[in-house]
Motif scaffolding. Structure first.
Motif, short mmCIF file in Angstrom:
data_model
loop_
_atom_site.label_atom_id
_atom_site.label_comp_id
_atom_site.label_asym_id
_atom_site.label_seq_id
_atom_site.Cartn_x
_atom_site.Cartn_y
_atom_site.Cartn_z
N GLY A 1 5.30 -7.04 9.10
CA GLY A 1 4.36 -5.84 9.18
C GLY A 1 4.85 -4.97 8.22
N ALA A 2 6.07 -4.62 8.27
CA ALA A 2 6.85 -3.39 7.40
C ALA A 2 6.56 -3.84 5.91
N LEU A 3 6.42 -5.20 5.54
CA LEU A 3 6.13 -5.75 4.23
C LEU A 3 4.77 -5.11 3.74
N VAL A 4 3.72 -5.26 4.61
CA VAL A 4 2.26 -4.94 4.29
C VAL A 4 2.17 -3.66 4.25
N PHE A 5 3.07 -2.64 5.08
CA PHE A 5 2.74 -1.35 5.01
C PHE A 5 3.50 -0.69 3.89
N ALA A 6 4.46 -1.63 3.47
CA ALA A 6 5.09 -1.06 2.00
C ALA A 6 4.31 -1.31 1.08
N LYS A 7 3.59 -2.52 0.87
CA LYS A 7 2.52 -2.63 -0.11
C LYS A 7 1.57 -1.71 -0.13
N PHE A 8 1.06 -1.34 1.07
CA PHE A 8 0.02 -0.12 0.95
C PHE A 8 0.60 1.04 0.65
N LEU A 9 2.07 1.68 0.83
CA LEU A 9 2.32 2.71 0.26
C LEU A 9 2.61 2.65 -1.46
N ALA A 10 3.06 1.45 -1.57
CA ALA A 10 3.14 1.33 -3.16
C ALA A 10 1.81 1.53 -3.87
N CYS A 11 0.72 0.82 -3.33
CA CYS A 11 -0.61 1.12 -4.05
C CYS A 11 -1.05 2.34 -4.15
#
Length: 139
Positions: free
Chosen positions: A31-41
């Motif tokens: 879940g933290a990985l998907v949220f980090a990808k969101f922030l990176a985008c």
């Protein structure tokens, strides 16, 4: 694209709340990985906005993007390593001492293997790096 990742993170959190009795720590990591990808985008889009409007990137947004991109890469590597080694499946069977030995060996061998790949794939790996490879005897 960031909105899609935000939606995926939101759905992931809802699923984790619904199945909270049978969760492993790896699920929180994903879940933290998907949220980090969101922030990176989102940070990358803001950086491109400043490039388009001013002609040069704003340094603060670029630095934030690099930091989040690094965190996302680390989270991805850790989650793939834990899933690939099957740690989530065997940790219920082994004793406490075996768990600590397993964790210690994973934290030592993963960076060693990454360093070996970097040393082996670099074109300018001179005798100094080759001697380092022989001294540490990477796995």
């Amino acid at each position: 694209m960031g909105i899609i990742y935000f939606g995926m993170a939101w759905v992931w959190v809802k699923v984790m709340i619904h199945y909270s009795d049978s969760l492993f720590k790896i699920h929180y990591l994903m879940g933290a990985l998907v949220f980090a990808k969101f922030l990176a985008c989102i940070l990358h889009a803001v950086d491109y906005y400043f490039i388009g409007s001013h002609g040069t990137p704003d340094e603060a947004w670029a630095v934030l993007w690099y930091i989040i991109h690094l965190v996302r890469g680390i989270l991805l590597f850790i989650s793939l390593a834990l899933i690939g080694m099957g740690f989530a499946f065997i940790k219920h069977v082994v004793s406490y001492n075996e768990k600590t030995d397993f964790n210690d060996s994973c934290t030592v061998t993963d960076p060693a293997n990454v360093a070996y790949i970097i040393i082996d794939s670099s074109e300018r790996s001179g005798t100094r790096l080759r001697n380092l490879e022989k001294d540490f005897n990477f796995c």
